[in-house]
Design a protein around this motif. Sequence first.
Motif, PDB file in Angstrom:
ATOM      1  N   TYR A  33       0.959  -1.335  -0.054  1.00 27.58           N
ATOM      2  CA  TYR A  33      -0.016  -0.056   0.101  1.00 27.58           C
ATOM      3  C   TYR A  33       0.814   1.374  -0.059  1.00 27.58           C
ATOM      4  O   TYR A  33       0.527   2.246  -0.855  1.00 27.58           O
ATOM      5  CB  TYR A  33      -0.932   0.063   1.170  1.00 27.58           C
ATOM      6  CG  TYR A  33      -1.970   1.097   1.203  1.00 27.58           C
ATOM      7  CD1 TYR A  33      -2.903   1.165   0.035  1.00 27.58           C
ATOM      8  CD2 TYR A  33      -2.072   1.895   2.297  1.00 27.58           C
ATOM      9  CE1 TYR A  33      -3.847   2.197   0.403  1.00 27.58           C
ATOM     10  CE2 TYR A  33      -3.075   2.855   2.319  1.00 27.58           C
ATOM     11  CZ  TYR A  33      -3.878   3.104   1.222  1.00 27.58           C
ATOM     12  OH  TYR A  33      -4.863   4.119   1.352  1.00 27.58           O
ATOM     13  N   LEU A  34       1.767   0.995   0.896  1.00 27.83           N
ATOM     14  CA  LEU A  34       2.764   2.407   0.757  1.00 27.83           C
ATOM     15  C   LEU A  34       3.564   2.514  -0.542  1.00 27.83           C
ATOM     16  O   LEU A  34       3.704   3.649  -0.882  1.00 27.83           O
ATOM     17  CB  LEU A  34       3.830   2.161   2.255  1.00 27.83           C
ATOM     18  CG  LEU A  34       3.150   2.428   3.492  1.00 27.83           C
ATOM     19  CD1 LEU A  34       4.174   1.792   4.521  1.00 27.83           C
ATOM     20  CD2 LEU A  34       2.557   3.614   3.703  1.00 27.83           C
ATOM     21  N   ALA A  35       3.992   1.462  -1.070  1.00 30.16           N
ATOM     22  CA  ALA A  35       4.514   1.707  -2.514  1.00 30.16           C
ATOM     23  C   ALA A  35       3.713   2.031  -3.602  1.00 30.16           C
ATOM     24  O   ALA A  35       4.015   2.917  -4.186  1.00 30.16           O
ATOM     25  CB  ALA A  35       5.078   0.151  -2.640  1.00 30.16           C
ATOM     26  N   ALA A  36       2.398   1.736  -3.556  1.00 31.93           N
ATOM     27  CA  ALA A  36       1.446   2.066  -4.249  1.00 31.93           C
ATOM     28  C   ALA A  36       1.187   3.825  -4.062  1.00 31.93           C
ATOM     29  O   ALA A  36       1.134   4.520  -5.003  1.00 31.93           O
ATOM     30  CB  ALA A  36       0.132   1.345  -4.158  1.00 31.93           C
ATOM     31  N   ASN A  40       2.531   6.053  -7.192  1.00 29.26           N
ATOM     32  CA  ASN A  40       1.546   6.801  -7.695  1.00 29.26           C
ATOM     33  C   ASN A  40       1.477   8.439  -7.496  1.00 29.26           C
ATOM     34  O   ASN A  40       1.231   9.194  -8.266  1.00 29.26           O
ATOM     35  CB  ASN A  40       0.280   6.123  -7.840  1.00 29.26           C
ATOM     36  CG  ASN A  40      -0.058   4.997  -8.224  1.00 29.26           C
ATOM     37  OD1 ASN A  40      -0.248   4.889  -9.681  1.00 29.26           O
ATOM     38  ND2 ASN A  40      -0.146   3.856  -7.686  1.00 29.26           N
ATOM     39  N   GLY A  41       1.837   8.548  -6.192  1.00 27.16           N
ATOM     40  CA  GLY A  41       2.023   9.972  -5.819  1.00 27.16           C
ATOM     41  C   GLY A  41       3.018  10.692  -6.442  1.00 27.16           C
ATOM     42  O   GLY A  41       2.908  11.826  -7.073  1.00 27.16           O
ATOM     43  N   LEU A  42       4.231   9.996  -6.641  1.00 27.07           N
ATOM     44  CA  LEU A  42       5.292  10.825  -7.316  1.00 27.07           C
ATOM     45  C   LEU A  42       4.964  10.828  -8.821  1.00 27.07           C
ATOM     46  O   LEU A  42       5.064  11.836  -9.582  1.00 27.07           O
ATOM     47  CB  LEU A  42       6.449   9.800  -7.362  1.00 27.07           C
ATOM     48  CG  LEU A  42       7.504   9.768  -6.212  1.00 27.07           C
ATOM     49  CD1 LEU A  42       8.464   8.600  -6.036  1.00 27.07           C
ATOM     50  CD2 LEU A  42       7.832  11.068  -5.763  1.00 27.07           C
ATOM     51  N   VAL A  43       4.307   9.844  -9.392  1.00 25.67           N
ATOM     52  CA  VAL A  43       4.048  10.104 -11.063  1.00 25.67           C
ATOM     53  C   VAL A  43       2.918  11.408 -11.199  1.00 25.67           C
ATOM     54  O   VAL A  43       3.261  12.095 -11.848  1.00 25.67           O
ATOM     55  CB  VAL A  43       3.274   9.001 -11.693  1.00 25.67           C
ATOM     56  CG1 VAL A  43       2.602   8.996 -13.010  1.00 25.67           C
ATOM     57  CG2 VAL A  43       4.347   7.653 -11.453  1.00 25.67           C
ATOM     58  N   ILE A  44       1.890  11.499 -10.143  1.00 30.04           N
ATOM     59  CA  ILE A  44       0.778  12.464 -10.252  1.00 30.04           C
ATOM     60  C   ILE A  44       1.648  13.874 -10.086  1.00 30.04           C
ATOM     61  O   ILE A  44       1.336  14.631 -10.928  1.00 30.04           O
ATOM     62  CB  ILE A  44      -0.105  12.311  -9.137  1.00 30.04           C
ATOM     63  CG1 ILE A  44      -1.083  11.175  -9.295  1.00 30.04           C
ATOM     64  CG2 ILE A  44      -1.004  13.370  -8.912  1.00 30.04           C
ATOM     65  CD1 ILE A  44      -1.930  10.707  -8.298  1.00 30.04           C
ATOM     66  N   THR A  45       2.514  13.898  -9.110  1.00 26.53           N
ATOM     67  CA  THR A  45       3.287  15.021  -8.901  1.00 26.53           C
ATOM     68  C   THR A  45       4.166  15.496  -9.937  1.00 26.53           C
ATOM     69  O   THR A  45       4.082  16.757 -10.204  1.00 26.53           O
ATOM     70  CB  THR A  45       4.026  15.138  -7.455  1.00 26.53           C
ATOM     71  OG1 THR A  45       3.197  14.523  -6.366  1.00 26.53           O
ATOM     72  CG2 THR A  45       4.352  16.535  -7.054  1.00 26.53           C
ATOM     73  N   ALA A  46       4.832  14.549 -10.587  1.00 22.57           N
ATOM     74  CA  ALA A  46       5.737  14.871 -11.654  1.00 22.57           C
ATOM     75  C   ALA A  46       5.084  15.254 -12.785  1.00 22.57           C
ATOM     76  O   ALA A  46       5.569  16.326 -13.523  1.00 22.57           O
ATOM     77  CB  ALA A  46       6.752  13.496 -11.683  1.00 22.57           C
ATOM     78  N   ASP A 297      13.318  11.366 -15.976  1.00 28.31           N
ATOM     79  CA  ASP A 297      13.983  12.687 -15.587  1.00 28.31           C
ATOM     80  C   ASP A 297      13.159  13.877 -14.702  1.00 28.31           C
ATOM     81  O   ASP A 297      13.757  14.364 -13.993  1.00 28.31           O
ATOM     82  CB  ASP A 297      14.143  13.508 -17.263  1.00 28.31           C
ATOM     83  CG  ASP A 297      15.253  12.815 -18.133  1.00 28.31           C
ATOM     84  OD1 ASP A 297      16.017  11.966 -17.355  1.00 28.31           O
ATOM     85  OD2 ASP A 297      15.470  12.819 -19.117  1.00 28.31           O
ATOM     86  N   ALA A 298      11.828  13.647 -15.135  1.00 20.94           N
ATOM     87  CA  ALA A 298      10.946  14.703 -14.359  1.00 20.94           C
ATOM     88  C   ALA A 298      11.015  13.952 -12.661  1.00 20.94           C
ATOM     89  O   ALA A 298      10.905  14.735 -11.889  1.00 20.94           O
ATOM     90  CB  ALA A 298       9.637  14.545 -14.697  1.00 20.94           C
TER      91      ALA A 298
END
Length: 311
Positions: A33-36, A40-46, A297-298
């Motif tokens: 759950y923490l990995a998800a 996903n949080g990093l992808v959304i923010t990037a 890169d992002a």
Amino acid sequence: MSNSSSLNKFLLLAFADTRELQLLHFSLFLGMYLAALLGNGLVITAVACDHHLHTPMYFLLLSLSVLDLGSISTTVPKSMANSLWNTRSISYSGCAAQLFLFFFSVGVECSLLTVMAYDCYVAICKPLQYWTIMDSRVCVRMAAASWASGFLNALLHTGNTFSIPLCQGNTVDQFFCEIPQILKPSCSEFYLREFALIVVSVFLVFGCFIFIVLSYVQIFRAVLRIPSEQGRHKDFSMCLPHLAVVSLYISTGIFAYLKPPSISSSTLDLVVAVLYSVVPPALNPLICSMRNKELKDALKKLIQLVLVQKK
């Protein structure tokens, strides 16, 4: 006969009976759950913060990450709480909400993966027309149509499932509220009504799957005609992560719902449910970023910015 309207809770399937195994299940699910959440949080923010990624492909990827966060948050926290507190119960309203949100996530994800396949097809097979076909308005409309169709589909299935009387208790042989498992204790004369809707949904999923396969047949043909090895590598890098996500998600989902009854068992159903409901949301960010240089890169820039601000 026990009517579903008189129930105030359901009993979910426990992963284990001993306290040690319950805590092990809690720890494993917490890690996934923490990995998800992190991935996903990093992808959304990037994608949201890097203007270079404000394109249809990354907008769809952002939508998929948001959906994955919602999907895994629907099932995993309740399962972890049950293991931690040594209980199996979920309220009637909680079960209905869980089923609706999970089925909504499944429906939208199938639609989004289909739209993403079409985006890859246009980008590789019709590159000169890409910005005409996949402009921002078209992309937003297709994403909105995916979310709307998922909502209506989930509303239809949830309303129909919970209108069926339950004749054989309130035990659900799964770690979350899933339509086939809720239908097992239902009255047989009402069972076929929801079963018919599931068959229709399966055919729609097959339709999406066939569209994706045909899109990738055209994509591979176009890529193999590219004379430059570097050009082929770039196009494969753009589409292979999406194909991996599709393969993982649809193959496990289809097996879960269409496997022969002769090989069905509580343990197998449990393992397959984890494979299609927990593993994809946790692995999708890793798969999507593994061969995507722009996204990597992002993400590097984002992590460097966070580290600099902490110093």
